[in-house]
Design a protein around this motif. Sequence first.
Motif, PDB file in Angstrom:
ATOM      1  N   GLU A 883     -46.595  55.237  57.654  1.00 38.22           N
ATOM      2  CA  GLU A 883     -46.312  53.815  57.485  1.00 38.22           C
ATOM      3  C   GLU A 883     -45.048  53.577  56.671  1.00 38.22           C
ATOM      4  O   GLU A 883     -44.213  52.766  57.027  1.00 38.22           O
ATOM      5  CB  GLU A 883     -47.508  53.134  56.808  1.00 38.22           C
ATOM      6  N   TRP A 884     -44.920  54.280  55.577  1.00 39.60           N
ATOM      7  CA  TRP A 884     -43.804  54.048  54.656  1.00 39.60           C
ATOM      8  C   TRP A 884     -42.632  54.970  54.985  1.00 39.60           C
ATOM      9  O   TRP A 884     -42.807  56.138  55.370  1.00 39.60           O
ATOM     10  CB  TRP A 884     -44.257  54.258  53.215  1.00 39.60           C
ATOM     11  N   GLU A 885     -41.452  54.500  54.764  1.00 41.34           N
ATOM     12  CA  GLU A 885     -40.230  55.229  55.089  1.00 41.34           C
ATOM     13  C   GLU A 885     -39.855  56.240  54.007  1.00 41.34           C
ATOM     14  O   GLU A 885     -40.129  56.038  52.831  1.00 41.34           O
ATOM     15  CB  GLU A 885     -39.074  54.238  55.301  1.00 41.34           C
ATOM     16  N   GLN A 893     -39.851  61.202  57.121  1.00 41.89           N
ATOM     17  CA  GLN A 893     -39.539  60.531  58.371  1.00 41.89           C
ATOM     18  C   GLN A 893     -39.422  59.017  58.142  1.00 41.89           C
ATOM     19  O   GLN A 893     -39.833  58.488  57.107  1.00 41.89           O
ATOM     20  CB  GLN A 893     -40.655  60.839  59.382  1.00 41.89           C
ATOM     21  N   ALA A 894     -38.853  58.337  59.139  1.00 44.62           N
ATOM     22  CA  ALA A 894     -38.840  56.874  59.177  1.00 44.62           C
ATOM     23  C   ALA A 894     -39.234  56.443  60.582  1.00 44.62           C
ATOM     24  O   ALA A 894     -39.145  57.223  61.544  1.00 44.62           O
ATOM     25  CB  ALA A 894     -37.468  56.334  58.801  1.00 44.62           C
ATOM     26  N   TYR A 895     -39.636  55.167  60.716  1.00 44.18           N
ATOM     27  CA  TYR A 895     -40.289  54.729  61.946  1.00 44.18           C
ATOM     28  C   TYR A 895     -39.654  53.431  62.444  1.00 44.18           C
ATOM     29  O   TYR A 895     -38.969  52.714  61.701  1.00 44.18           O
ATOM     30  CB  TYR A 895     -41.787  54.532  61.693  1.00 44.18           C
ATOM     31  N   GLU A 896     -39.910  53.158  63.708  1.00 44.62           N
ATOM     32  CA  GLU A 896     -39.302  51.988  64.327  1.00 44.62           C
ATOM     33  C   GLU A 896     -39.654  50.703  63.601  1.00 44.62           C
ATOM     34  O   GLU A 896     -38.819  49.800  63.477  1.00 44.62           O
ATOM     35  CB  GLU A 896     -39.720  51.908  65.797  1.00 44.62           C
ATOM     36  N   HIS A 897     -40.892  50.580  63.100  1.00 44.72           N
ATOM     37  CA  HIS A 897     -41.247  49.333  62.426  1.00 44.72           C
ATOM     38  C   HIS A 897     -40.507  49.159  61.105  1.00 44.72           C
ATOM     39  O   HIS A 897     -40.432  48.048  60.579  1.00 44.72           O
ATOM     40  CB  HIS A 897     -42.759  49.259  62.208  1.00 44.72           C
TER      41      HIS A 897
END
Length: 1002
Positions: A883-885, A893-897
């Motif tokens: 969830e958290w970047e 990792q980082a995510y699209e949201h």
Amino acid sequence: MSEKKIFKNFRLFLALLCLSYPGFANQAPQPSKQDTSQVKLIKFLVLDENDIPVKGVSLNNLRISSSVQTDSLGMAQLTGTINDEIQVSLNETFLRKYLVGANQSQIIRVNGKNLMVMQQKAVVLTNDILISPNMTTGSTQSVYNSDLVKFPVTSIKNALPGRLTGLYTNQTTGRPSVDEANVLLRGQNPIVLVDGIPRDLTRIDLEEIESITVLKDAVSTAMLGLRSSGGVIAITTKKGIVGTQQITLTAQNGLQSSLKTPKTLDAYNYALLYNEARVNSGDLPVYTPTDIEAFRTGSDPIGHPNVNWQDEILKENTKFMRYDLTFRGGGSVARYYVGVQYQKLGGQLVESDINAYSTNSSISNYTIRSNVDINLTPKTILGLHLFGKISNSNHPGNFGTDNIFNSILNTPNNAYPIFNENGSYGGTTQFQNNIYAQTVSSGYSLNYRRDIITDLTLRRSLDEVTPGLWAQALVSFYSGVSENTNRSKSFAVYKQTGTGVAATYQMFGTNGTQGNSTGTDFQNRQSYLEGAIGYKRSFGLNNFDAQVRVTSDNVNSGSELGLNYYGGSGRVSYNFDERYTAEFVVGLNKTNRYPSSTPMGFFPAAGLSWNITKEKFMPKLSWLNDLKLFASYGRTGNDASGYFVFQQFYVGSPSSYFFGTSVASNAALRQDVLANPNVTWEKGDKFNLGIKTNLFNNKLFIQAEYFNNKYSDLLTSANLSTIVGTSIRNLNVGVNRYNGFELQMNWQQSFGKFSYFLSGNVSTLQSKVVFQNEVFRQFDYQSRTGLPVGTPFGYIADGLFQSQTEINASAKIAGYSPVPGDIKYKDLNSDGIIDQFDQAKLGTDNPLVYYGATVGFSYGGLDLSVLLQGVANRNLLLTGNSEWEFQNGGFGQAYEHNLNRWTPATAATATYPRVTVGNNFNNNIVSSFWMHSGNYLRLKNVELGYTIASKFTEKLKVSSIRVFVNGTNLLTTSAFDRVDPETYGGVYPIQRVVNGGLSVKF
């Protein structure tokens, strides 16, 4: 064999109730003449020997070629008249095991005088009406084999979602061998019984299961004593039949694919966002414009890689296979059911040709069941039931499947290339575990599990003493062992600097270190002994059913000392004229995990039921076929004490303490956790009230229930450690309450060859902490007492700070100076400071709602069924690496949201706080900002089948051929659709399965 002799051996209650015409019962049979002037509806009721309705029995009026099947209440009706011949087809799934001395079907001639003598002789004959008294007042519901086998799954628990009221399921992983759903029955963990014996074994062949019944209230479970509070999932396996041998071969093959997984950022967006996060954290960017352009164009795959780890590591589809071969038959002396199964679930991880062995996560199951019942004498039956299972599972070596998924969450797409130019594995100082190498070059590990069960039952009718008396003895043994074999190996990764002949490689780790070990994971044993004596008889309108049982259940789990449950139980039921039923049940037992001076637990329960439609004052309404009220109340128990917590233990210590001074000692002992010498079992006081009815010529069935259960003496924290100066075992001080409503509705109707059905169920569950030894809390909103059980606590988010002006006007955050884009929290105690005193409950406290709906039809040989399953008022708290970047110390990792973060340009539309590197003291804490709705609706199961007409199968010398396609977890709609509502947080995802098969009966 004569018709009379055949029906003397029926082991079910088949009632022919001739409706609405009083003189019909007094008509004399006229074998030579068909009387069609008195055409009426003939009502059938089919119950098994335990008075449980049997669904799916085919009834056919041969004169007019009209047929129907019994519904979930075991009821059906046909148009007919005197001397009509009704063919009762005893289908393999539900009924044929009960018929002795017959083939696949039997003919009943309607003559108003039918007399069927049942094995238990608990039948009353009033004119032509054969009464089957319902001798229980409990809350139960069943699902049968034909519904279970539609699911391409390995665990029976995964075939239950949406089927039964009161049963809540949640599947938290899809990894082979551990993908079993968690189940709660009215909020509690139910015990599993297999053929009446407690078993922690639910990964068995679905084909061998006759039915699964949930027992929910006190009167239906109290005989289990210390293990009755959680309710029961009772599995009944198939038994033999008398008749021509039936051989069934079913072959299935399918494809599995994953549901939602976290959507990670590509290298280009990752670099842009990481630079932004660095600046937001007060640091300088690390990626230059040249770096970012190389990530965007992919011009430097070694120095500026862009690896989508999910695409590289995870397969798009994996295989599912299941093959079943069953034999069923017997004669008047012996009956048998034998089933063998092979099942394999392929894993989702990629494999490589460099290995001569599999590194995937997969499981293969080999199962055999043999249930044989032998009539030693006309009054003595010996049952020998055997079960064996071999499970072989495979996993990647050192790292394992779960660690690989965790690595995907912790490794950015630009961390390193999979391979360097020279073919070596890529890596860096920070990232030395190349995920691809973890998957295919870390060796493998194996798990071998073996389960063997032997049940031996001897049942004797004692009619010579008094009719209806019987005795039974049962001996059962279980042995299970799990062994792990480690064949893991190490690998090295290399950081490449430069390109071509000028390239240099820095090595991290070592190559080729081989692990080679085998060890026992666990070894479990169980011996179960039971003796029972019962009495079931009718005297006119008075019907009795009673039994007394004594049991001893010895369980050895791994290296723990043996656990022994021992005691007795009893049950007595009285029914008058099918109108009033009274039932009393008691369990009396204990275990060796309590002090020897502890008296046995006493768990009584009682129930009443009233069939209102049987009353003379009740008007005869054509649309009301049956109306029954039932209620029960009783005490149940739960053995939650743990491992001899009443004994005080001492552990070695290098020094002793006297008056605060340390004194060296080689033989010092110190007190371990403080014992609980008065520990006792947890208790449940359960109330159940229900109503069920059949309407409109039994087309519509409705059952509604309300329950209110109080659980006391719960083992909870004493919260006294700061007072006594040491840790304390949990004490029996907690009190919780669970209540809710359950509604089940079924509709079925036929029009010639076309029939259809609709069914639905909905359950609500509200829990409340009535008492716990809660620590003092200054503010009422922080009290856990009075809230739903397990309510999470955190800060209440109030949007995002939009400006420094807003920050200056808001409460100060203890230990942190917020900036625009940070999460703003409510100052609940109005002291101007956001701290631990501003934490409160999170999420909704409305009752949990879970439901299911099934619709289907059949026309000729074609059949279709569709199952929907869903949940409402469910909380979903998302935190951590998925969830958290930029977690994992800022290297994650980082995510699209995360792209929806707050910036000055997106302030009005941002749905995510400003991004930072590493853990953010303010934003990355548990708060309502990360709480989402967990409501969802799944298309859980669909099956389409076609049974080839008999005129073709007869030419092939087979009884029937059916082809089918089915699927599970096909579609999902959810209130928060960014993640799967059941599996989230970067775990092995739930699998969607599309499956096809062929079933041939010989």
